[in-house]
Write an enzyme that holds these catalytic residues in place. Structure first.
Site, short mmCIF file in Angstrom:
data_model
loop_
_atom_site.label_atom_id
_atom_site.label_comp_id
_atom_site.label_asym_id
_atom_site.label_seq_id
_atom_site.Cartn_x
_atom_site.Cartn_y
_atom_site.Cartn_z
N ASP A 194 44.24 33.13 46.72
CA ASP A 194 42.93 33.50 46.16
C ASP A 194 41.92 32.40 46.43
OD1 ASP A 194 41.52 35.37 43.93
OD2 ASP A 194 40.94 33.27 43.64
N TYR A 239 34.04 28.37 47.09
CA TYR A 239 34.96 27.22 46.98
C TYR A 239 34.86 26.31 48.21
CZ TYR A 239 37.25 30.22 43.44
OH TYR A 239 37.53 31.04 42.37
N LYS A 253 35.86 36.00 47.93
CA LYS A 253 34.81 36.55 47.04
C LYS A 253 33.43 36.28 47.59
CE LYS A 253 37.88 34.99 43.32
NZ LYS A 253 38.35 33.66 43.72
N HIS A 280 31.97 38.10 43.12
CA HIS A 280 32.42 36.96 42.32
C HIS A 280 31.88 37.01 40.87
CE1 HIS A 280 33.85 32.56 43.03
NE2 HIS A 280 34.14 32.94 41.81
P1 NAD Z 1 44.48 27.17 36.02
O1 NAD Z 1 44.52 27.76 34.65
O2 NAD Z 1 45.33 27.75 37.08
O3 NAD Z 1 44.76 25.64 35.80
C1 NAD Z 1 44.90 24.77 36.87
C2 NAD Z 1 45.25 23.40 36.31
O4 NAD Z 1 46.42 23.50 35.50
C3 NAD Z 1 45.66 22.46 37.45
O5 NAD Z 1 44.55 21.78 37.93
C4 NAD Z 1 46.66 21.55 36.78
O6 NAD Z 1 45.95 20.49 36.17
C5 NAD Z 1 47.25 22.38 35.69
N1 NAD Z 1 48.62 22.87 36.05
C6 NAD Z 1 48.97 23.78 36.99
N2 NAD Z 1 50.29 24.00 37.00
C7 NAD Z 1 50.80 23.22 36.04
C8 NAD Z 1 52.13 23.00 35.56
N3 NAD Z 1 53.17 23.66 36.05
N4 NAD Z 1 52.29 22.11 34.55
C9 NAD Z 1 51.24 21.45 34.03
N5 NAD Z 1 49.97 21.61 34.43
C10 NAD Z 1 49.74 22.50 35.43
O7 NAD Z 1 42.93 27.17 36.46
P2 NAD Z 1 42.07 27.59 37.71
O8 NAD Z 1 42.47 26.87 38.93
O9 NAD Z 1 40.65 27.50 37.31
O10 NAD Z 1 42.40 29.14 37.88
C11 NAD Z 1 43.31 29.63 38.84
C12 NAD Z 1 42.58 30.27 39.99
O11 NAD Z 1 41.71 31.31 39.53
C13 NAD Z 1 41.60 29.34 40.74
O12 NAD Z 1 42.24 28.40 41.55
C14 NAD Z 1 40.76 30.35 41.48
O13 NAD Z 1 41.44 30.84 42.61
C15 NAD Z 1 40.60 31.43 40.42
N6 NAD Z 1 39.35 31.29 39.64
C16 NAD Z 1 38.45 32.29 39.71
C17 NAD Z 1 37.27 32.23 39.00
C18 NAD Z 1 36.30 33.36 39.09
O14 NAD Z 1 35.16 33.21 38.62
N7 NAD Z 1 36.68 34.48 39.66
C19 NAD Z 1 36.97 31.11 38.19
C20 NAD Z 1 37.93 30.08 38.13
C21 NAD Z 1 39.11 30.19 38.84
#
Ligand code: NAD
Length: 277
Positions: free
Chosen positions: A47, A52, A77, A110
């Site tokens: 994704d 990004y 997106k 998005h």
């Molecule tokens: P997430 O909830 O996936 O959290 C990521 C963070 O969690 C990492 O940086 C790390 O610090 C921690 N983490 C990950 N695995 C872990 C583990 N096993 N143990 C401990 N800590 C851990 O947050 P995200 O990256 O914001 O969301 C996931 C994806 O969603 C993004 O990468 C993106 O592709 C998407 N996204 C979309 C939007 C949108 O507006 N559509 C907004 C934000 C994110």
């Protein structure tokens, strides 16, 4: 050994791996390595987003990985400043060019950007990408119920997913009910709360982790999967990537699900889609 990732059938009849890998805030300089690692540990759903700034590096990783294109489900997106019909085709083509791909598995709006009011015409342009096969499925992100109602009333194709902020502290129950009624799948962004809440330190989540001999992050992902949500956790660490993918060999019981359900505070960490982002 990691059990197989479950597949979900979208209303386009296309299947999506229920658990994928997100690359928000992955530095472009690190993205190729990170995505190659993700593919190597077994992710087959990626994704990204034009916003990004790492589409080119995601595409490079796919090519370098040796994993066949058709084995990967790729989402990107549309940026918020390209909603006008005349801008959408160019933005879509630039994404395909940056990725060096000739089709997307899923293309998302998005944000609704309701104050601008263009998302219906944006969606009509998306419908043409579906018709000509350059997008296998089309969907939306950060849409609220009124935005979805307007789209359903004024256009022909029902979005396959709505990708929204969703985690134990913000569970989006009403929106999920609306999705279920209309054949839209819920996809969670920030499924782990982006590390902004002490989810992993919560006694209920720790107790479930201990009971199943897994990590707290795996419990949170398992909760999402068992509610039927598609998840796309992100991590730059190969060890955590593998851990986040290894969530198909255990199941939370009804009591464990209920205590996580009870953590909902209906509290967002990100922007409110009622406003422009
Ligand atoms: P997430 O909830 O996936 O959290 C990521 C963070 O969690 C990492 O940086 C790390 O610090 C921690 N983490 C990950 N695995 C872990 C583990 N096993 N143990 C401990 N800590 C851990 O947050 P995200 O990256 O914001 O969301 C996931 C994806 O969603 C993004 O990468 C993106 O592709 C998407 N996204 C979309 C939007 C949108 O507006 N559509 C907004 C934000 C994110």
């Amino acid at each position: 050994m990691t059990s197989a990732v479950s597949q979900i059938e979208l209303n386009s009849s296309v299947s999506i791996p229920q658990l994928g890998f997100g690359v928000f805030l992955v530095d472009p300089a690190d993205t190729q390595r990170v995505v190659e690692d993700a593919l190597a540990v077994g992710y087959r759903h990626l994704d990204t987003a034009t916003g990004y700034n790492n589409e080119a590096e995601v595409g490079a990783a796919i090519r370098a990985s040796g994993v066949p294109r058709e084995d990967i489900f790729l989402t990107t997106k549309l940026r918020n400043d390209h909603h006008k019909a005349r801008d959408v085709e160019g933005a879509f083509s630039r994404s395909l060019d940056a990725l060096e791909l000739d089709y997307l598995d899923l293309y998302l709006i998005h944000w609704p950007m309701p104050a601008n009011g263009f998302y219906v015409e944006t969606w009509r342009a998306f419908e043409t990408f579906l018709a000509d096969g350059r997008a296998k499925s089309i969907g939306v992100s950060n849409f609220l119920v009124p935005h979805l109602e307007k789209l359903l009333a004024e256009t022909d194709i029902v979005p396959v997913v709505n990708q929204v902020e969703l985690h134990p502290i913000f569970q989006q129950r009403k929106l999920r009910e609306f999705h279920a009624k209309h054949g839209i799948r819920t996809e969670a962004w920030g499924p782990l709360g982006q590390g902004k809440y002490d989810l992993f330190g919560m006694p209920t989540i720790q107790a479930a982790a201990k009971a199943h001999d897994v990590q707290p992050a795996q419990v949170v992902l398992r909760w999402h999967l068992q509610t039927g949500t598609i998840v796309i956790p992100k991590s730059n660490s190969r060890e955590r990537m593998a851990q986040n993918l290894d969530v198909f060999g255990f199941e939370l019981n009804l009591d464990e699900m209920a205590v996580i359900d009870a953590l909902d505070e209906n509290r967002r960490m990100g922007g409110n889609p009622a406003e422009n982002n």
